[in-house]
Design a protein around this motif. Structure first.
Motif, PDB file in Angstrom:
ATOM      1  N   GLY A   1       0.794  -1.221   0.000  1.00 34.16           N
ATOM      2  CA  GLY A   1       0.000   0.000   0.000  1.00 34.16           C
ATOM      3  C   GLY A   1       0.826   1.269   0.000  1.00 34.16           C
ATOM      4  N   MET A   2       1.971   1.240  -0.672  1.00 33.48           N
ATOM      5  CA  MET A   2       2.822   2.423  -0.744  1.00 33.48           C
ATOM      6  C   MET A   2       3.472   2.493  -2.117  1.00 33.48           C
ATOM      7  SD  MET A   2       6.105   1.157   1.572  1.00 33.48           S
ATOM      8  CE  MET A   2       5.093   0.708   2.985  1.00 33.48           C
ATOM      9  N   SER A   3       4.150   3.585  -2.388  1.00 35.40           N
ATOM     10  CA  SER A   3       4.824   3.751  -3.671  1.00 35.40           C
ATOM     11  C   SER A   3       6.156   3.015  -3.659  1.00 35.40           C
ATOM     12  CB  SER A   3       5.066   5.237  -3.951  1.00 35.40           C
ATOM     13  OG  SER A   3       6.003   5.769  -3.033  1.00 35.40           O
ATOM     14  N   GLY A   4       6.737   2.886  -4.855  1.00 34.75           N
ATOM     15  CA  GLY A   4       8.043   2.249  -4.948  1.00 34.75           C
ATOM     16  C   GLY A   4       9.109   3.046  -4.234  1.00 34.75           C
ATOM     17  N   GLU A   5       9.032   4.364  -4.308  1.00 36.14           N
ATOM     18  CA  GLU A   5      10.007   5.209  -3.620  1.00 36.14           C
ATOM     19  C   GLU A   5       9.912   5.030  -2.107  1.00 36.14           C
ATOM     20  OE1 GLU A   5      11.280   9.937  -3.289  1.00 36.14           O
ATOM     21  OE2 GLU A   5       9.761   9.278  -4.731  1.00 36.14           O
ATOM     22  N   GLN A   6       8.675   4.966  -1.600  1.00 40.49           N
ATOM     23  CA  GLN A   6       8.493   4.745  -0.165  1.00 40.49           C
ATOM     24  C   GLN A   6       9.017   3.364   0.248  1.00 40.49           C
ATOM     25  OE1 GLN A   6       4.247   5.460  -0.189  1.00 40.49           O
ATOM     26  NE2 GLN A   6       4.487   7.418   0.896  1.00 40.49           N
ATOM     27  N   MET A   7       8.827   2.365  -0.639  1.00 42.89           N
ATOM     28  CA  MET A   7       9.332   1.034  -0.349  1.00 42.89           C
ATOM     29  C   MET A   7      10.856   1.051  -0.248  1.00 42.89           C
ATOM     30  SD  MET A   7       8.250  -2.003   0.263  1.00 42.89           S
ATOM     31  CE  MET A   7       9.047  -3.574   0.553  1.00 42.89           C
TER      32      MET A   7
ATOM     33  N   LEU B   1      13.209   0.040   3.015  1.00 45.83           N
ATOM     34  CA  LEU B   1      14.311  -0.922   2.969  1.00 45.83           C
ATOM     35  C   LEU B   1      15.602  -0.310   3.501  1.00 45.83           C
ATOM     36  CD1 LEU B   1      13.795  -2.683  -0.487  1.00 45.83           C
ATOM     37  CD2 LEU B   1      13.508  -3.692   1.779  1.00 45.83           C
ATOM     38  N   LYS B   2      15.835   0.950   3.176  1.00 53.00           N
ATOM     39  CA  LYS B   2      17.033   1.627   3.661  1.00 53.00           C
ATOM     40  C   LYS B   2      17.037   1.713   5.188  1.00 53.00           C
ATOM     41  CE  LYS B   2      18.085   5.432   1.401  1.00 53.00           C
ATOM     42  NZ  LYS B   2      17.872   6.695   0.632  1.00 53.00           N
TER      43      LYS B   2
ATOM     44  N   ILE C   1      19.013  -2.260  10.714  1.00 51.26           N
ATOM     45  CA  ILE C   1      18.453  -2.989  11.850  1.00 51.26           C
ATOM     46  C   ILE C   1      18.768  -4.479  11.726  1.00 51.26           C
ATOM     47  CG2 ILE C   1      16.318  -3.609  13.032  1.00 51.26           C
ATOM     48  CD1 ILE C   1      15.165  -0.923  12.130  1.00 51.26           C
ATOM     49  N   GLY C   2      18.575  -5.020  10.516  1.00 54.04           N
ATOM     50  CA  GLY C   2      18.872  -6.436  10.300  1.00 54.04           C
ATOM     51  C   GLY C   2      20.345  -6.742  10.442  1.00 54.04           C
TER      52      GLY C   2
ATOM     53  N   VAL D   1      27.524  -2.349   4.297  1.00 52.40           N
ATOM     54  CA  VAL D   1      26.313  -2.800   3.625  1.00 52.40           C
ATOM     55  C   VAL D   1      25.261  -1.697   3.596  1.00 52.40           C
ATOM     56  CG1 VAL D   1      24.404  -4.441   3.717  1.00 52.40           C
ATOM     57  CG2 VAL D   1      26.735  -5.224   4.172  1.00 52.40           C
ATOM     58  N   SER D   2      25.066  -1.016   4.710  1.00 50.33           N
ATOM     59  CA  SER D   2      24.054   0.045   4.776  1.00 50.33           C
ATOM     60  C   SER D   2      24.365   1.162   3.799  1.00 50.33           C
ATOM     61  CB  SER D   2      23.974   0.603   6.203  1.00 50.33           C
ATOM     62  OG  SER D   2      23.594  -0.404   7.120  1.00 50.33           O
ATOM     63  N   GLN D   3      25.618   1.556   3.731  1.00 50.79           N
ATOM     64  CA  GLN D   3      26.004   2.624   2.816  1.00 50.79           C
ATOM     65  C   GLN D   3      25.816   2.200   1.357  1.00 50.79           C
ATOM     66  OE1 GLN D   3      29.914   4.219   3.523  1.00 50.79           O
ATOM     67  NE2 GLN D   3      29.910   5.483   1.670  1.00 50.79           N
ATOM     68  N   ALA D   4      26.217   0.955   1.041  1.00 51.97           N
ATOM     69  CA  ALA D   4      26.072   0.471  -0.332  1.00 51.97           C
ATOM     70  C   ALA D   4      24.601   0.367  -0.730  1.00 51.97           C
ATOM     71  CB  ALA D   4      26.756  -0.882  -0.477  1.00 51.97           C
TER      72      ALA D   4
END
Length: 401
Positions: free
Chosen positions: A319-325, A329-330, A335-336, A349-352
């Motif tokens: 229920g969101m846009s691709g940009e919001q998705m 994820l960022k 967190i993961g 990994v986070s920076q990449a």
């Protein structure tokens, strides 16, 4: 008198040609004996032929079949034409070209066809050895070509390829083998597959992946004496998806290791599928792995628009846009990664991921230790100190290089 002399010269020429042809003719049965023994020694394959006929330097094998170790059923190969066959001075053979019958397999559900199957410049050693000491003791070829290839599912074409080629080269001291392969004109069409799960079909349609075209290729080298196997590139490049390129280098992959691996495989196949035999096979493979060392590896993905479509589809489901998705994820990746408790890897990994999701171009994961790492050390670190693995292997993660 002049006419008589011309006639004698003509008859002498015919006799010489006949003698030369007889001298150059190869023994087809002897050749096939060498060929079948080489296949048996190198891979445990059983090669049979119902008939062997010879014409000068050409040999025709009819009713050819091959049996893979552990399989009782023979695989029919039909007729194979061997041209420009020569017996080498050491008792081995060279074959200019082997041309195979077209493959045409079909049943009530599917069909597979392959055309123009050729193997060029085959070298057969004088003595088939299960303990080769150099590449000169092995059955080798210079080029394999197959194609075009097509596959159908219930009458609908689902796969085709213009052609596939593989080339081999051996250095002057018979220690290093170089190789490369290409597959061109690959076409995958899932639009006419009758038994596809409806949800999977909807997902593929949303991703615009019902029909894709592309290529694959690879190249590398193997030093049979030192055991250095360098797969420099294994690339799969498809439009509307991307290019995945994998590189891997290991050491310890010697001729002795190959022979031991073949013996372990034969033993496992002879033991059947019992738990005891499978356990024994696993222990044998684990023992062999201790002879190998990890030199380096690289995985790189270059985006051809699949990332944006995947974000749009995943976002729509939430229920969101691709940009919001992408933004979600960022936020989730750090967190993961924090659960691994490896701050340096988490930051990389986070920076990449952030860089890639902001502008999807490419992302690369590399492992390049300062020195080759024995596989037992990697397994030990994975079980006893997994947090040290990225440092042991020299792992880096980058994006948009």
């Amino acid at each position: 008198m002049f006419h008589y002399r011309k006639t004698r010269l003509l008859l002498a020429g015919v006799a010489f040609a006949a003698m030369s042809s007889s001298a150059l003719a190869v023994d087809g049965n002897k050749l096939f004996d060498h060929l079948s023994k080489s296949y048996e020694a190198q891979g445990g394959l059983t090669l049979k032929a119902q008939d062997v006929s010879t014409s000068g330097s050409n040999v025709t094998l009819s009713g050819v079949s091959i049996t893979v170790p552990g399989e009782a059923k023979e695989i029919p190969l039909g007729k194979i034409e061997l041209t420009d066959v020569e017996e080498a001075g050491d008792g081995g053979y060279t074959i200019g070209k082997a041309t195979f019958d077209n493959v045409d397999f079909s049943d009530d559900k599917s069909s597979f066809k392959a055309r123009d199957i050729e193997v060029s410049y085959i070298t057969i050693p004088a003595e088939a050895s299960q303990n080769p000491t150099s590449l000169s003791d092995m059955l080798l070829y210079r080029n394999i070509h197959v194609g075009p290839i097509t596959a159908e599912d219930k009458g609908a074409k689902v796969f085709s390829m213009d052609g596939m080629d593989m080339n081999l080269g051996v250095d002057s001291d018979n220690s290093t083998l170089t190789f490369d392969y290409t597959g061109n004109g690959v076409f995958i069409d899932m639009s006419n597959v009758k038994d596809m799960d409806p949800k999977a079909r909807d997902k593929m349609q949303a991703l615009d992946l019902m029909q894709v075209t592309g290529t694959f290729s690879g190249n590398g080298s193997w030093n049979s004496a030192s055991g250095m196997l360098d797969m420099q590139s294994m690339a799969y490049d498809f439009d509307k998806v991307g290019k995945l390129d994998i590189g891997l280098s290991i050491s310890g992959y010697t001729l002795e290791f190959v022979r031991a691996l073949q013996e372990a495989t034969k033993t496992a196949q002879a033991g059947g599928n019992t738990p005891e035999s499978q356990q024994a096979a696993g222990m044998a493979m684990l023992g062999l792995m201790q002879q190998l060392s990890f030199v380096g590896a690289t995985i790189r993905f270059d985006d051809h628009s699949i990332t944006k479509r995947a974000l749009d589809v995943a976002g729509k489901e939430q229920g969101m846009s691709g940009e919001q998705m992408g933004q979600m994820l960022k936020a989730m990746v750090p967190i993961g990664m924090a659960q691994l408790q490896i701050p340096e890897l988490q930051n990389m990994v986070s920076q990449a991921v952030n860089t890639y999701l902001d502008n999807p171009q490419n992302i690369t994961i590399s492992a390049k230790p300062a020195d080759a790492v024995p596989f037992p050390m990697i397994m030990g670190a994975a079980m006893g100190a997994p947090k040290t693995l990225p440092q042991v292997l020299g792992v880096t993660v980058t994006a948009n290089d």
